[in-house]
Design an enzyme around this catalytic site. Structure first.
Site, PDB file in Angstrom:
ATOM      1  N   ASP A 254      -3.421 -14.486  18.335  1.00 51.69           N
ATOM      2  CA  ASP A 254      -3.378 -14.657  16.784  1.00 51.69           C
ATOM      3  C   ASP A 254      -3.212 -12.719  16.617  1.00 51.69           C
ATOM      4  OD1 ASP A 254      -3.513 -15.621  14.525  1.00 51.69           O
ATOM      5  OD2 ASP A 254      -5.171 -16.632  14.560  1.00 51.69           O
TER       6      ASP A 254
ATOM      7  N   LYS B 213      -2.319   0.930   9.751  1.00 52.49           N
ATOM      8  CA  LYS B 213      -1.294   0.305   9.545  1.00 52.49           C
ATOM      9  C   LYS B 213      -0.480   0.565  10.694  1.00 52.49           C
ATOM     10  CE  LYS B 213       3.276  -1.363   9.700  1.00 52.49           C
ATOM     11  NZ  LYS B 213       4.220  -0.880   9.838  1.00 52.49           N
TER      12      LYS B 213
ATOM     13  N   GLU C 131       9.948  -2.926  15.982  1.00 55.93           N
ATOM     14  CA  GLU C 131      10.215  -2.044  14.682  1.00 55.93           C
ATOM     15  C   GLU C 131      10.394  -1.204  15.443  1.00 55.93           C
ATOM     16  OE1 GLU C 131       7.037   0.755  11.708  1.00 55.93           O
ATOM     17  OE2 GLU C 131       6.460  -1.333  11.895  1.00 55.93           O
TER      18      GLU C 131
ATOM     19  N   HIS D 225      10.855   8.870  13.846  1.00 53.62           N
ATOM     20  CA  HIS D 225      11.598   7.597  14.196  1.00 53.62           C
ATOM     21  C   HIS D 225      12.850   7.181  13.142  1.00 53.62           C
ATOM     22  CE1 HIS D 225       9.827   3.855  11.547  1.00 53.62           C
ATOM     23  NE2 HIS D 225      11.594   3.739  10.637  1.00 53.62           N
TER      24      HIS D 225
END
Length: 442
Positions: free
Chosen positions: A299, A283, A86, A396
């Site tokens: 994991d 998130k 991302e 972003h």
């Protein structure tokens, strides 16, 4: 097109798997075979190692592996490895790290390291009778039966911490649990925990069968449903925090320190009370955590599941991070439940995992917990800082600019032109394409 099922796919060679896929699903287009081969490693031994990490492997799926420097964690300067696709995650973490480097850095505290697992069973027996049997017979037998399994872990300072009988019959008829807590030291411990739990299930059934405490009908009623660790580890917790005087925040966005602190705290409070916001908020936290989790061979699905379950532990989904602005002091922290390891799994196999752990100074599992909590807190700080000042899109979309340009095969000269073009503008997909067309038509 009607596709045909295949028997024995896993037994085919890699090339035969690829041939079948291309012929059955891709109309025999050999261009796709070239794509798969592009990502094979030139070193056949390394390629074979990668293929044996998982089943039915036909190629490698690469992700960017970046470095976020300048993290001062408990007085130690570190560079964090981050595997993430991302745009802006690594840049945001790096920016936070530099901001707090000048304000004392990040402080962490290991609150607990307890992991959990359960033997789930159905037993048609009165709860008080089972509890008496557990306390005076079974619990001791469970510890004895797992001594061989736990021997090495106990030598390293870990093992089974406790075993409890849990009565869940009010929620499901005749349902009980053996709830065990573990310390797995530097390993994530999944195999260790599951091996112990499977032995619990066998011992439970055997001891019930041999006991005089139960009737034959009761003995015949016991059914071991499953033995499995839990990825929810609310007692395996690390806290990471930053703090400074509000006067020292000195944000460069043009708003005052007091307004920045107030808006930042409001943003965190909104995430604590509003699940729609909390989901996106958390998130962003996990952007930072997962990138380091993946880079260290752990994991990320387990860390995600645990974090989100913890965010819901009070019956409503809430922010994982918290903020206060009392007595002129800005304080921002996270309490993160996370279970990770630095031995076992891929840690001694995957070359980049070995590099990541070496880069971090070969941390213990507890030290890695601290690093992960810091990474999540830094990422969240960067996101909220943007949201309450310039807005999230400015930074972003500048990181996303190269993704857009690469889609249209931009040259290095064209990329440099657009870096300069958008120095004082907000990037938009439409604006990039429009300006690229103008540039190429000149």
């Amino acid at each position: 097109m009607n596709h045909k099922p295949i028997e024995g796919f896993s037994k085919l060679s890699k090339q035969h798997k690829i041939d079948w896929l291309i012929n059955e699903y891709l109309q025999g287009n050999q261009e796709y075979q070239k794509i798969l081969q592009q990502y094979w490693n030139d070193n056949p031994d390394l390629q074979k190692l990668h293929e044996e990490f998982s089943e039915n492997t036909i190629t490698n799926f690469y992700m960017p592996y970046g470095i976020a420097p300048n993290f001062l964690i408990d007085g130690k300067l570190m560079a964090l490895p981050m595997a993430v696709e991302e745009s802006s995650v690594v840049a945001a973490a790096s920016k936070s790290a530099k901001f707090w480097l000048e304000r004392g850095g990040f402080k962490t505290t290991i609150i607990n390291t307890e992991k959990l697992g359960h033997t789930h069973f159905i037993f048609k027996v009165e709860a008080h009778k089972l509890l008496h049997f557990f306390n005076f017979t079974l619990k001791k037998k469970l510890f004895e039966a797992t001594e061989d399994i736990t021997a090495n872990m106990r030598k390293r300072g870990g093992g089974i911490l406790d075993i409890k009988l849990i009565d869940k019959t009010s929620e499901l008829a005749d349902y009980y649990q053996l709830k065990a807590s573990f310390n797995t030291v530097d390993s994530m411990g999944a195999n260790f925990i599951n091996s112990c739990l499977e032995q619990f299930g066998k011992t439970l059934k055997d001891e019930v069968a041999q006991s005089d405490a139960f009737s034959e009908d009761e003995k015949n009623s016991i059914q071991i449903v499953m033995n499995i660790l839990s990825n929810f580890t609310p007692d395996c917790i690390v806290r990471a925090e930053v703090s400074c005087k509000i006067d020292d925040l000195k944000d460069d966005s043009g708003i005052s320190n007091e307004e920045f602190a107030w808006k930042f705290k409001q943003a965190v409070t909104i995430a604590e009370i509003e699940p729609y916001r909390a989901t996106t908020h958390n998130k962003g936290v996990m952007n930072g955590i997962d990138a380091v989790v993946i880079a260290t061979g752990n994991d990320f699905r387990a860390t995600e599941a645990c974090a989100h379950a913890y965010a819901s532990k009070d019956g409503k989904y809430k922010s994982l991070t918290h903020c206060t602005t009392d007595n002129g002091i800005f304080r921002f922290w996270i309490d993160l439940p996370i279970s990770v390891g630095v031995v076992g799994g891929l840690t001694n196999l995957h070359p980049l995992v070995k590099f990541s752990l070496a880069l971090l100074g070969k941390p213990s599992a507890q030290e890695l917990m601290s690093i992960l909590a810091v990474s999540g807190l830094a990422q969240n700080f960067a996101a909220l800082r943007s949201l309450v000042t310039t807005g999230i899109q400015k930074g972003h979309m500048k990181m996303h600019l190269f993704n857009i340009l690469n889609q249209f095969g931009a040259t290095e000269e064209e990329k440099q032109y657009f870096v300069n073009y958008f120095k004082d503008k907000t990037v938009s997909h439409h604006e990039v394409i429009s300006e690229l067309n103008k540039l190429r038509n000149k």
